[in-house]
Design a protein around this motif. Structure first.
Motif, PDB file in Angstrom:
ATOM      1  N   GLY A   2       0.803  -1.222   0.000  1.00  0.00           N
ATOM      2  CA  GLY A   2       0.000   0.000   0.000  1.00  0.00           C
ATOM      3  C   GLY A   2       0.833   1.267   0.000  1.00  0.00           C
ATOM      4  N   ALA A   3       0.339   2.257  -0.713  1.00  0.00           N
ATOM      5  CA  ALA A   3       1.033   3.536  -0.804  1.00  0.00           C
ATOM      6  C   ALA A   3       0.826   4.352   0.462  1.00  0.00           C
ATOM      7  CB  ALA A   3       0.523   4.314  -2.020  1.00  0.00           C
ATOM      8  N   GLN A   4       1.788   5.210   0.736  1.00  0.00           N
ATOM      9  CA  GLN A   4       1.705   6.102   1.889  1.00  0.00           C
ATOM     10  C   GLN A   4       2.150   7.488   1.464  1.00  0.00           C
ATOM     11  OE1 GLN A   4       4.498   3.857   4.263  1.00  0.00           O
ATOM     12  NE2 GLN A   4       2.872   3.036   5.544  1.00  0.00           N
ATOM     13  N   ILE A   5       1.521   8.484   2.055  1.00  0.00           N
ATOM     14  CA  ILE A   5       1.877   9.858   1.740  1.00  0.00           C
ATOM     15  C   ILE A   5       2.343  10.520   3.030  1.00  0.00           C
ATOM     16  CG2 ILE A   5       1.075  12.034   0.753  1.00  0.00           C
ATOM     17  CD1 ILE A   5      -1.308   9.533  -0.003  1.00  0.00           C
ATOM     18  N   TYR A   6       3.587  10.943   3.015  1.00  0.00           N
ATOM     19  CA  TYR A   6       4.169  11.553   4.209  1.00  0.00           C
ATOM     20  C   TYR A   6       4.236  13.065   4.058  1.00  0.00           C
ATOM     21  CZ  TYR A   6       6.015   7.110   5.944  1.00  0.00           C
ATOM     22  OH  TYR A   6       6.145   5.860   6.433  1.00  0.00           O
ATOM     23  N   TYR A   7       3.992  13.742   5.164  1.00  0.00           N
ATOM     24  CA  TYR A   7       4.452  15.123   5.214  1.00  0.00           C
ATOM     25  C   TYR A   7       5.265  15.302   6.479  1.00  0.00           C
ATOM     26  CZ  TYR A   7       0.321  16.380   8.111  1.00  0.00           C
ATOM     27  OH  TYR A   7      -0.635  16.472   9.075  1.00  0.00           O
ATOM     28  N   PHE A   8       5.895  16.457   6.572  1.00  0.00           N
ATOM     29  CA  PHE A   8       6.952  16.624   7.549  1.00  0.00           C
ATOM     30  C   PHE A   8       6.411  16.704   8.971  1.00  0.00           C
ATOM     31  CE2 PHE A   8      10.159  19.248   9.810  1.00  0.00           C
ATOM     32  CZ  PHE A   8      11.241  18.403   9.653  1.00  0.00           C
ATOM     33  N   ALA A   9       7.137  16.126   9.904  1.00  0.00           N
ATOM     34  CA  ALA A   9       6.870  16.316  11.323  1.00  0.00           C
ATOM     35  C   ALA A   9       8.178  16.746  11.958  1.00  0.00           C
ATOM     36  CB  ALA A   9       6.392  15.019  11.965  1.00  0.00           C
ATOM     37  N   ALA A  10       8.099  17.755  12.783  1.00  0.00           N
ATOM     38  CA  ALA A  10       9.298  18.163  13.507  1.00  0.00           C
ATOM     39  C   ALA A  10       9.494  17.247  14.702  1.00  0.00           C
ATOM     40  CB  ALA A  10       9.159  19.602  13.977  1.00  0.00           C
ATOM     41  N   ASP A  11      10.707  17.051  15.104  1.00  0.00           N
ATOM     42  CA  ASP A  11      10.919  16.424  16.402  1.00  0.00           C
ATOM     43  C   ASP A  11      10.896  17.540  17.445  1.00  0.00           C
ATOM     44  OD1 ASP A  11      13.239  17.733  16.035  1.00  0.00           O
ATOM     45  OD2 ASP A  11      14.438  15.941  15.692  1.00  0.00           O
ATOM     46  N   HIS A  12      11.188  17.198  18.696  1.00  0.00           N
ATOM     47  CA  HIS A  12      11.096  18.216  19.740  1.00  0.00           C
ATOM     48  C   HIS A  12      12.012  19.399  19.507  1.00  0.00           C
ATOM     49  CE1 HIS A  12       8.926  15.747  22.954  1.00  0.00           C
ATOM     50  NE2 HIS A  12       8.185  16.753  22.572  1.00  0.00           N
ATOM     51  N   ALA A  13      13.211  19.108  19.045  1.00  0.00           N
ATOM     52  CA  ALA A  13      14.171  20.190  18.824  1.00  0.00           C
ATOM     53  C   ALA A  13      13.623  21.162  17.782  1.00  0.00           C
ATOM     54  CB  ALA A  13      15.513  19.616  18.363  1.00  0.00           C
ATOM     55  N   GLY A  14      13.024  20.597  16.737  1.00  0.00           N
ATOM     56  CA  GLY A  14      12.471  21.443  15.681  1.00  0.00           C
ATOM     57  C   GLY A  14      11.335  22.301  16.199  1.00  0.00           C
ATOM     58  N   GLU A  15      10.486  21.706  17.033  1.00  0.00           N
ATOM     59  CA  GLU A  15       9.366  22.479  17.569  1.00  0.00           C
ATOM     60  C   GLU A  15       9.863  23.627  18.433  1.00  0.00           C
ATOM     61  OE1 GLU A  15       5.872  22.531  17.724  1.00  0.00           O
ATOM     62  OE2 GLU A  15       6.036  21.433  15.855  1.00  0.00           O
ATOM     63  N   ASP A  16      10.869  23.328  19.256  1.00  0.00           N
ATOM     64  CA  ASP A  16      11.412  24.390  20.102  1.00  0.00           C
ATOM     65  C   ASP A  16      11.988  25.511  19.245  1.00  0.00           C
ATOM     66  OD1 ASP A  16      10.677  22.930  22.238  1.00  0.00           O
ATOM     67  OD2 ASP A  16      12.676  22.154  22.685  1.00  0.00           O
ATOM     68  N   ALA A  17      12.684  25.094  18.198  1.00  0.00           N
ATOM     69  CA  ALA A  17      13.292  26.097  17.330  1.00  0.00           C
ATOM     70  C   ALA A  17      12.215  26.942  16.660  1.00  0.00           C
ATOM     71  CB  ALA A  17      14.151  25.408  16.271  1.00  0.00           C
ATOM     72  N   ARG A  18      11.112  26.277  16.303  1.00  0.00           N
ATOM     73  CA  ARG A  18      10.054  27.028  15.653  1.00  0.00           C
ATOM     74  C   ARG A  18       9.458  28.061  16.603  1.00  0.00           C
ATOM     75  NH1 ARG A  18       4.404  25.752  12.733  1.00  0.00           N
ATOM     76  NH2 ARG A  18       3.921  24.334  14.407  1.00  0.00           N
ATOM     77  N   ARG A  19       9.260  27.654  17.846  1.00  0.00           N
ATOM     78  CA  ARG A  19       8.705  28.624  18.794  1.00  0.00           C
ATOM     79  C   ARG A  19       9.613  29.825  18.911  1.00  0.00           C
ATOM     80  NH1 ARG A  19       7.559  24.267  22.038  1.00  0.00           N
ATOM     81  NH2 ARG A  19       5.506  23.494  21.483  1.00  0.00           N
TER      82      ARG A  19
END
Ligand code: ZN
Length: 541
Positions: free
Chosen positions: A390-407
């Protein structure tokens, strides 16, 4: 439970060692990280069954569309019992149960684990769950089929007939043409009253996307009637007559064309109701309006970058008979490029058009440098188990470090500089570019899933989020599509065939078209991160 994972792309993510279970953990932890924000009001859903249409309120928690368990209980005759000690809720229906637990983006439905895009959230005394709970979890214990059409805000119960209808309008000289692409083919009639042309469908409801345009002399507006089964084309003072025709569409759909003609240009034949869209009366020949097949790219979609995964010595996944992922992805990418250029007139760039290795960061960089509106990375999957498919479609998820950086980046708009202190960000780490586009990337993934359904074999959980390096740096909506499993013998046979590759490419084209429609409707007033102004910050080996 069987956990599918992207062997080729995840395993190569350079900065992290990702094993099968980690995908699940990341989905849970990133979802938890989004839980801080209070719920915001969102457009309600309509629950459509053969005998009723009922509203279902929705709210947004972070980026997740949530509905309340209390509302679901009232609609579907469920029992909801909170277990304060365990921090969870048990939802019951005819002796079967679904259990959700605070902080976990999972539900246990009739003893089987299913994933949710986010954990349940508490809002005062109510429990909120992602709307996907309805199809993924409740659907497993409910008597009737439950289908969530998130983009059009519908929950379909049982065997209701709800065709998707994409409406377009174009003007050419004195005429105006309205086309309705209807899928699947649904019986309809076209009729006229003094101020409207009505296209009535024999359906329970219509899943319609409408164009935006300025009212003109011939055409004032196009809307869905209150009954929900008729598209009303409100005509203007210059209207004289109409002509309806139809043509078959690929995949079992039908295109209904309604040409509106001005009164002055010709005597208006009395328009009679016609069955099946054919004109009831002979009409004089008219100059042809060009068909919209080669229409200019509208809606802000001009350039698409397609990324055929792997290349060169890096072959990607390999089937038992020696089929290489890098060859499948390149062949599919070339097909998709030809379709997007030929049918939609888009500018399409490939990150490689030969058998060479390209670094992950360079793939996103090409998309950024060419000002692409969308980035689509193509892969084929592998599993240690032959049965996984089966096919799967991914989009990006940040890990914790990425989320902190985004904030830090988004919240304060300042970043520490190397010499101490801070500065306004006109420059952000390359890795974070994708964080400004997550909701649109999610829409894109959903639109592709929707258009793949019934055409391309999908994994039971087709839309997933993961911290994929190739998506991280893309400064535009971006997805990675795993088109199937080369380790599954059936799917391998399909993936090497011209016919199936064409089916996949067409589904992706339709997914992009669908995205263009829903993105216009759903465009949130959010601030995207500014484009990186400097060389990418590269991390890892
Ligand atoms: Zn791959």
């Amino acid at each position: 439970m069987s956990l599918r994972y992207d062997w080729c792309a995840l395993a190569r993510s350079p900065s992290r060692l990702i094993i099968a279970g980690a995908l699940l953990t990341l989905a849970v932890t990133t979802a938890v990280a989004r839980q801080g924000a209070p719920p915001r009001a969102a457009l309600p859903f309509t629950v459509i069954s053969t005998d009723a249409r009922r509203p279902l309120a929705a709210s947004l928690v972070g980026e997740t569309v949530m509905v309340s368990l209390d509302d679901l209980a009232a609609l579907f005759q469920l029992t909801v019992r909170e277990d304060a000690l365990a921090g969870g809720v048990t939802v019951g229906y005819k002796g079967r149960t679904v259990i959700v637990t605070a902080g976990q983006a999972l539900a246990s439905a009739a003893g089987r684990l299913v994933s949710l895009p986010a954990p349940p959230a508490r809002d005062g005394r109510r429990w909120l769950v992602p709307v996907e709970f309805v199809s993924r979890a409740l659907g497993m214990i409910y008597d009737a089929r439950l289908d969530v059409r998130k983009n059009s805000r519908m929950v379909l119960v049982g065997d209701v007939r709800v065709p998707r209808i994409a409406v377009r309008q174009e003007s050419s000289g004195p005429q105006t043409r309205v086309t309705l692409a209807v899928n699947p083919r649904t019986p309809y009639t076209v009729s006229q009253d003094p101020s409207r042309v009505l296209v009535h469908f024999d359906a329970d409801a219509l899943d319609v996307s409408l164009p935006t345009f300025s009212p003109q002399g011939l055409l004032q507006s196009i809307r869905l009637s209150e009954s929900g089964q008729t598209i009303a084309i409100d005509v203007g003072p210059r209207f004289g007559s109409f002509r309806a025709s139809q043509a078959a569409l690929d995949e079992g759909g039908v295109q209904v064309t309604v040409d509106l003609m001005p009164a002055a240009a010709e005597p208006a034949p009395p328009a009679a109701p016609s069955r099946g869209g054919l004109p009831a009366l002979p009409v004089p020949p008219l100059p042809d309006i060009p068909t919209p097949s080669a229409q200019p790219a509208a809606g802000g979609l001009r350039t698409v970058v397609i990324d055929p995964g792997h290349g060169g010595e890096e072959t990607g996944a390999k089937s038992a008979t020696g089929v290489l992922e890098k060859d499948i992805t390149l062949s599919l990418a070339r097909r998709l490029k030809a379709l997007l250029e030929g049918r939609l007139g888009l500018r399409v760039l490939l990150t490689r058009d030969g058998d060479q290795a390209v670094a992950l960061d360079d793939r996103a960089a090409l998309a950024n440098n060419s000002k692409a509106d969308l980035f689509v990375s193509l892969h084929a999957n592998a599993s240690i188990r032959q049965t996984v498919s089966g096919a799967q479609i991914y989009y990006f998820a940040a890990d914790h470090a990425g989320e902190d950086a985004r904030r830090t980046a988004v919240g304060r708009h300042t970043l520490p500089t190397a010499g101490g202190g801070s500065r306004d960000i006109e420059m952000i780490p390359w890795e974070m570019a994708q964080l400004g586009h997550l909701s649109e990337s999610g829409l894109l993934a959903g639109a592709i899933e929707e258009q793949c359904r019934d055409r391309v074999r999908l994994s039971p959980r087709p839309v997933l989020q993961a911290p994929l390096r190739v998506l991280a740096g893309a400064n535009m909506p971006a997805v990675l599509v795993e088109v199937g499993f080369l380790t599954n013998p059936d799917e391998e046979r399909q993936l090497v065939s011209d016919a199936y590759q064409s089916v996949v490419a067409l589904a992706l084209v339709d997914g992009l078209l669908r995205y263009r429609e829903v993105a216009d409707l759903a465009r949130p007033p959010q601030h995207a991160l500014p484009a990186p102004a400097s060389e990418p910050v590269r991390r890892g080996p």
